[in-house]
Design a protein around this motif. Structure first.
Motif, PDB file in Angstrom:
ATOM      1  N   SER A  35       0.810  -1.207  -0.004  1.00 49.20           N
ATOM      2  CA  SER A  35      -0.032   0.023  -0.045  1.00 49.20           C
ATOM      3  C   SER A  35       0.820   1.136   0.168  1.00 49.20           C
ATOM      4  CB  SER A  35      -0.802  -0.108   1.336  1.00 49.20           C
ATOM      5  OG  SER A  35      -0.149  -0.349   2.376  1.00 49.20           O
ATOM      6  N   SER A  39      -3.485   5.827  -0.505  1.00 53.25           N
ATOM      7  CA  SER A  39      -4.002   6.419   0.543  1.00 53.25           C
ATOM      8  C   SER A  39      -4.780   5.302   1.778  1.00 53.25           C
ATOM      9  CB  SER A  39      -5.361   7.039   0.150  1.00 53.25           C
ATOM     10  OG  SER A  39      -6.223   6.444  -0.290  1.00 53.25           O
ATOM     11  N   ALA A  40      -4.922   5.991   2.948  1.00 53.50           N
ATOM     12  CA  ALA A  40      -5.624   5.166   4.033  1.00 53.50           C
ATOM     13  C   ALA A  40      -6.882   4.519   3.437  1.00 53.50           C
ATOM     14  CB  ALA A  40      -5.702   5.954   5.299  1.00 53.50           C
ATOM     15  N   VAL A  43      -6.461   1.674   1.707  1.00 49.49           N
ATOM     16  CA  VAL A  43      -5.897   0.474   2.497  1.00 49.49           C
ATOM     17  C   VAL A  43      -7.691  -0.130   2.956  1.00 49.49           C
ATOM     18  CG1 VAL A  43      -4.971  -0.271   4.693  1.00 49.49           C
ATOM     19  CG2 VAL A  43      -3.628   1.091   2.946  1.00 49.49           C
ATOM     20  N   GLU A  56       4.440  -1.657   3.565  1.00 49.19           N
ATOM     21  CA  GLU A  56       4.754  -0.271   3.455  1.00 49.19           C
ATOM     22  C   GLU A  56       6.349  -0.330   3.541  1.00 49.19           C
ATOM     23  OE1 GLU A  56       3.258   2.665   3.403  1.00 49.19           O
ATOM     24  OE2 GLU A  56       1.369   1.620   3.215  1.00 49.19           O
ATOM     25  N   GLU A  61       5.665   7.517   5.905  1.00 48.59           N
ATOM     26  CA  GLU A  61       4.131   7.192   5.219  1.00 48.59           C
ATOM     27  C   GLU A  61       3.748   5.998   6.219  1.00 48.59           C
ATOM     28  OE1 GLU A  61       2.252   5.377   1.236  1.00 48.59           O
ATOM     29  OE2 GLU A  61       4.471   5.850   1.166  1.00 48.59           O
ATOM     30  N   LYS A  65       0.065   6.408   8.165  1.00 47.22           N
ATOM     31  CA  LYS A  65      -0.938   5.083   8.198  1.00 47.22           C
ATOM     32  C   LYS A  65      -1.260   4.667   9.551  1.00 47.22           C
ATOM     33  CE  LYS A  65      -0.900   3.999   3.394  1.00 47.22           C
ATOM     34  NZ  LYS A  65       0.330   4.392   2.757  1.00 47.22           N
ATOM     35  N   ALA A  68      -3.864   7.000  10.574  1.00 47.36           N
ATOM     36  CA  ALA A  68      -5.038   7.407  10.049  1.00 47.36           C
ATOM     37  C   ALA A  68      -6.159   6.953  10.638  1.00 47.36           C
ATOM     38  CB  ALA A  68      -4.893   6.870   8.532  1.00 47.36           C
ATOM     39  N   TRP A  78       0.914  -5.174   9.613  1.00 45.91           N
ATOM     40  CA  TRP A  78       1.848  -4.451   8.927  1.00 45.91           C
ATOM     41  C   TRP A  78       3.173  -5.111   8.561  1.00 45.91           C
ATOM     42  CZ3 TRP A  78      -0.265  -0.496   6.203  1.00 45.91           C
ATOM     43  CH2 TRP A  78      -1.106   0.115   6.691  1.00 45.91           C
TER      44      TRP A  78
END
Length: 229
Positions: A35, A39-40, A43, A56, A61, A65, A68, A78
């Protein structure tokens, strides 16, 4: 324009077909939706379509996220898949389920130090430059065994396997994926606990089918899910 959910469905069907060809179960392959630069909200759309593992590559960034509002409270897994410098380690320790891009023992040592400070264990992969391209990060394949030996001795980190980014040519890519698998097999022979060394993170949007045929356990797909950046 295709939606994230329809793209995900198509990718999953391709994964299923590649697994059938390889005589493997789909459960053996984890799809990581890459991602980065997305954008979040994108996701969240993937999450709503059933995706749980995300990748990521850029520390700032990634941290954004995590904060977010669209993703607040969601139990995402993640993976940090980009090249990680030692001076950035402290910012992401404890925030990623697995760190893929460790290509120096010194970075693994920093990861160990920070994990110890937090009182946690961190899973990571060693990145290997199987294509031997000067522009790519990663350990030379010939140095992996020695690097792994040093990593095995570090506290609070667990070496779980290897990661690579292959050549653009599918034929070359498949050869490189096979080399990564063979390198992991050699690692297992000398590992204190071979059962931990289970992961081969290899294959992206253009070559994940070849990677699955060569034993990938994690594939990192961005464009085929989220579209061009």
């Amino acid at each position: 324009m295709e939606s994230v959910s329809s793209n995900l469905a198509a990718v999953r069907e391709q994964i299923a077909e590649a697994c059938r060809k390889a005589g493997r179960s789909e459960d053996e392959v984890t799809l990581i939706a890459v991602s980065k630069t997305k954008s979040a909200a994108a996701v969240r759309e993937a999450w709503d379509a059933g995706q749980r593992e995300f990748g990521e590559s850029y520390v700032q960034e990634f941290l954004e996220k995590l904060e977010a509002p669209e993703l607040s409270g969601l139990p995402l897994d993640w993976h940090f898949i980009g090249h990680l410098q030692s001076n950035k380690v402290r910012q992401i320790v404890g925030k990623a389920a697995m760190i893929h891009g460790i290509d120096k023992v010194s970075t693994a040592e920093e990861l160990s130090k920070r994990a110890e400070q937090h009182g946690i264990d961190v899973d990571f992969l060693l990145e290997v430059n199987t294509s031997r391209e000067g522009s790519k990060y990663g350990l030379d394949p010939g140095s992996v065994l020695q690097a792994a030996e040093e990593c095995f001795a570090l506290p609070n980190v667990r070496l779980r396997g290897l990661m690579t980014i292959a050549s653009p040519d599918p034929v070359e890519a498949r050869r490189e994926f096979a080399e990564l698998r063979q390198t992991l097999e050699k690692l297992r022979q000398n590992a204190p606990d071979p059962t931990l060394l289970t992961e081969l993170s290899m294959g992206m949007s253009g070559d994940f089918e070849e990677a699955i045929l060569e034993g990938a356990t994690m594939i990192r797909i961005g464009t085929a899910i989220f579209g061009w950046r």
